[in-house]
Motif scaffolding. Structure first.
Motif, PDB file in Angstrom:
ATOM      1  N   GLU A 181       0.843  -1.204   0.000  1.00  0.00           N
ATOM      2  CA  GLU A 181       0.000   0.000   0.000  1.00  0.00           C
ATOM      3  C   GLU A 181       0.874   1.248   0.000  1.00  0.00           C
ATOM      4  O   GLU A 181       2.021   1.216   0.453  1.00  0.00           O
ATOM      5  CB  GLU A 181      -0.909   0.021   1.236  1.00  0.00           C
ATOM      6  N   GLN A 182       0.311   2.341  -0.510  1.00  0.00           N
ATOM      7  CA  GLN A 182       0.971   3.644  -0.443  1.00  0.00           C
ATOM      8  C   GLN A 182      -0.067   4.697  -0.053  1.00  0.00           C
ATOM      9  O   GLN A 182      -1.264   4.538  -0.323  1.00  0.00           O
ATOM     10  CB  GLN A 182       1.619   3.997  -1.781  1.00  0.00           C
ATOM     11  N   ASP A 183       0.425   5.760   0.568  1.00  0.00           N
ATOM     12  CA  ASP A 183      -0.447   6.865   0.988  1.00  0.00           C
ATOM     13  C   ASP A 183      -0.762   7.724  -0.231  1.00  0.00           C
ATOM     14  O   ASP A 183       0.133   8.369  -0.792  1.00  0.00           O
ATOM     15  CB  ASP A 183       0.268   7.693   2.059  1.00  0.00           C
TER      16      ASP A 183
ATOM     17  N   LEU B  66       0.450  11.373  -0.104  1.00  0.00           N
ATOM     18  CA  LEU B  66       1.882  11.561  -0.325  1.00  0.00           C
ATOM     19  C   LEU B  66       2.240  11.493  -1.804  1.00  0.00           C
ATOM     20  O   LEU B  66       3.171  12.174  -2.256  1.00  0.00           O
ATOM     21  CB  LEU B  66       2.675  10.521   0.461  1.00  0.00           C
TER      22      LEU B  66
ATOM     23  N   TRP C 122     -11.534   7.682  -3.622  1.00  0.00           N
ATOM     24  CA  TRP C 122     -11.578   8.895  -2.822  1.00  0.00           C
ATOM     25  C   TRP C 122     -12.969   9.525  -2.844  1.00  0.00           C
ATOM     26  O   TRP C 122     -13.781   9.261  -3.732  1.00  0.00           O
ATOM     27  CB  TRP C 122     -10.528   9.894  -3.283  1.00  0.00           C
TER      28      TRP C 122
ATOM     29  N   TYR D  71      -9.076   4.930   1.522  1.00  0.00           N
ATOM     30  CA  TYR D  71      -8.170   3.849   1.914  1.00  0.00           C
ATOM     31  C   TYR D  71      -6.837   4.135   1.239  1.00  0.00           C
ATOM     32  O   TYR D  71      -6.761   4.963   0.316  1.00  0.00           O
ATOM     33  CB  TYR D  71      -8.731   2.493   1.448  1.00  0.00           C
ATOM     34  N   ASN D  72      -5.801   3.490   1.693  1.00  0.00           N
ATOM     35  CA  ASN D  72      -4.514   3.614   1.011  1.00  0.00           C
ATOM     36  C   ASN D  72      -4.611   3.114  -0.429  1.00  0.00           C
ATOM     37  O   ASN D  72      -5.472   2.288  -0.755  1.00  0.00           O
ATOM     38  CB  ASN D  72      -3.437   2.813   1.748  1.00  0.00           C
TER      39      ASN D  72
END
Length: 357
Positions: free
Chosen positions: A44-46, A49, A87, A96-97
């Protein structure tokens, strides 16, 4: 002097590169991107970011080059493919990520889908060019709809938007004015019909995905919107390509018989096979290579399902309109990521330069 810029949002890092009209690099800024592994096989990634790194790299590169906004004629976006973001359409807050392309949490879900089609993993291949696999966006989205209550409710209420990283970046950079994707990224979702380059209504219905949550599919080269803020406010975003297709175009492999090999998080070979889609007898995937303008022909590609060659890595093997131009692609999911893992997890070296690569 006139300039163009490129956002390169990859799995391992985000870059912004500014080029002059001769093609020379004028400035480049890069930031590393962390990948989270909450469970074995998960990646997963933010999403916040990802956007912020793009904005920061863009601002730093423009400042370093000292160029005026009116001299920058356009920017393009290239991105890690298949990675899935959901989103809130009003607030822009991720629900969610981002579930990264090499995440394998959907293994059981994919097996369920295959079983529902009589054990035929290739049931959607005639429409999409792809088998049912953890690699692609559709199973990731279905997992989010089943396992994340916020996502399930937002899908039911129609209050969210769904997209790959290109869609997420462009939506944010245009201030929510453009929810789009290009044909290369859409072809990696397992939801786009290759013959029409539109979302496949039958697959969407089977998975329970409302089409109004998905981005509008566009060509790889047109104006999608303008930057809403920052030092290049008002500059058009005029190109989108999935990262491997962008490398193909960037290496000028536009004619049949040309190929490129690039190494990043993974290693990828693309081979341009011409102006007709090719159905492989050996498991290659039919996908889109590029479409350079809304009125231009769509070009297709073939790709090998990714194989993880690093046996000790934290991932398991991931099982994987118009005139069309075809590319054959071979994929190794773990290349540079394996080197990074040896450094960060086993402390084999302190710096990747010690490998002498």
């Amino acid at each position: 002097m006139r300039y163009v810029g490129a956002i390169d949002q990859g799995t391992s890092s985000t870059r912004f590169i500014l080029y002059d009209e001769t093609g020379k690099t004028v400035a480049m800024k890069q930031q590393a991107i962390d990948t989270l592994h909450p469970q074995p096989g998960w990646a997963e990634q933010d999403p916040v970011l990802l956007v912020e790194s793009a904005r920061q790299c863009l601002a730093a590169a423009v400042a370093a080059a000292g160029v005026a906004v009116h001299d920058v004629k356009a920017i393009g976006v290239t991105n890690q493919r298949e990675t899935t973001v959901v989103w809130d359409r009003a607030s822009g807050r991720p629900l969610y990520n981002a579930v990264v392309w090499l995440d394998t949490r959907t293994t059981d879900l994919c097996a369920e889908l295959v079983a529902a089609h009589g054990g035929n993993r290739d049931c959607w291949r005639p429409q999409t060019g792809l088998p049912i696999s953890t690699y692609f966006t559709a199973p990731k989205l279905l997992w989010l709809m089943r396992h994340v209550p916020q996502v399930a409710q937002a899908v039911a209420d129609g209050t969210c938007l769904v997209g790959t990283v290109d869609s997420w970046l462009v939506w944010n950079l245009t201030g929510g004015a453009a929810h789009v994707t290009d044909v290369t990224n859409a072809s990696r979702t397992l939801l786009m019909e290759l013959s029409t380059c539109r979302w496949h209504s039958g697959i969407l219905a089977e998975l329970g995905v409302p089409v109004n949550l998905l981005p509008r599919i566009c060509s790889s080269a047109e104006i999608y919107g303008t930057l809403a803020a920052g030092p290049l406010q008002g500059v058009p975003i005029a190109g989108i390509l999935g990262d491997q297709q962008a490398a193909l175009v960037g290496q000028a492999c536009l004619a049949a018989g040309t190929a490129k090999v690039t190494y990043g998080t993974g290693g990828f070979l693309l081979y341009n096979t011409g102006c007709a889609p090719v159905t492989s007898r050996h498991g290659l995937l039919t996908t889109v290579a590029f479409q350079l303008g809304a009125d231009s022909p769509v070009h297709f590609a073939l790709e090998v399902a990714p194989v993880l060659l690093c046996c000790c890595c934290p991932f398991r093997r991931a099982r994987s309109c118009a005139q069309l131009n075809v590319v054959a692609q071979g994929s190794i999911a773990i290349a540079g990521a394996g080197v990074k893992w040896l450094r960060d997890n086993l402390s084999v070296v302190r710096d990747v330069d010690e490998f002498g690569l």
